[in-house]
Design an enzyme around this catalytic site. Structure first.
Site, PDB file in Angstrom:
ATOM      1  N   ASP A   9       0.859  -1.174   0.000  1.00  0.00           N
ATOM      2  CA  ASP A   9       0.000   0.000   0.000  1.00  0.00           C
ATOM      3  C   ASP A   9       0.899   1.228   0.000  1.00  0.00           C
ATOM      4  O   ASP A   9       2.101   1.126   0.281  1.00  0.00           O
ATOM      5  CB  ASP A   9      -0.886  -0.035   1.251  1.00  0.00           C
ATOM      6  N   MET A  10       0.348   2.364  -0.296  1.00  0.00           N
ATOM      7  CA  MET A  10       1.139   3.590  -0.361  1.00  0.00           C
ATOM      8  C   MET A  10       1.126   4.350   0.969  1.00  0.00           C
ATOM      9  O   MET A  10       2.126   4.423   1.658  1.00  0.00           O
ATOM     10  CB  MET A  10       0.597   4.494  -1.476  1.00  0.00           C
ATOM     11  N   ASP A  11      -0.031   4.912   1.301  1.00  0.00           N
ATOM     12  CA  ASP A  11      -0.134   5.799   2.462  1.00  0.00           C
ATOM     13  C   ASP A  11       0.025   5.046   3.774  1.00  0.00           C
ATOM     14  O   ASP A  11      -0.678   4.080   4.033  1.00  0.00           O
ATOM     15  CB  ASP A  11      -1.480   6.534   2.444  1.00  0.00           C
ATOM     16  N   GLY A  44      -5.570   3.380  -3.815  1.00  0.00           N
ATOM     17  CA  GLY A  44      -6.744   4.042  -4.381  1.00  0.00           C
ATOM     18  C   GLY A  44      -6.344   5.282  -5.159  1.00  0.00           C
ATOM     19  O   GLY A  44      -7.192   6.024  -5.640  1.00  0.00           O
TER      20      GLY A  44
END
Length: 70
Positions: A9-11, A44
């Site tokens: 995931d990024m965040d 997202g």
């Protein structure tokens, strides 16, 4: 067991609070790709945003993947 793929995931996972990839993580992920481990960024976020980070990670050179919004 051999690691073949890293999906992240990024965040709050890949990115720090300043929306940057910490240098130590950047270097480790580039090294992982050099050893044949494929990276996948899952978020997202839009494709454009993912590709900007993917370029930093050298993902185009190592055939990384993106899982993004829609």
């Amino acid at each position: 067991m051999d690691i073949k793929l890293i999906v992240m995931d990024m965040d709050g996972t890949l990115l720090n609070s300043e929306q940057c990839i910490p240098e130590e993580n950047l270097n480790a992920l580039i090294e992982a790709q050099k050893r044949g481990i494929r990276l996948v960024l899952a978020s997202g976020r839009s494709y454009k945003t993912l590709t900007d980070y993917g370029i930093q990670l050298h993902m185009p050179e190592y055939d990384g993947y993106f899982i993004g919004v829609n």
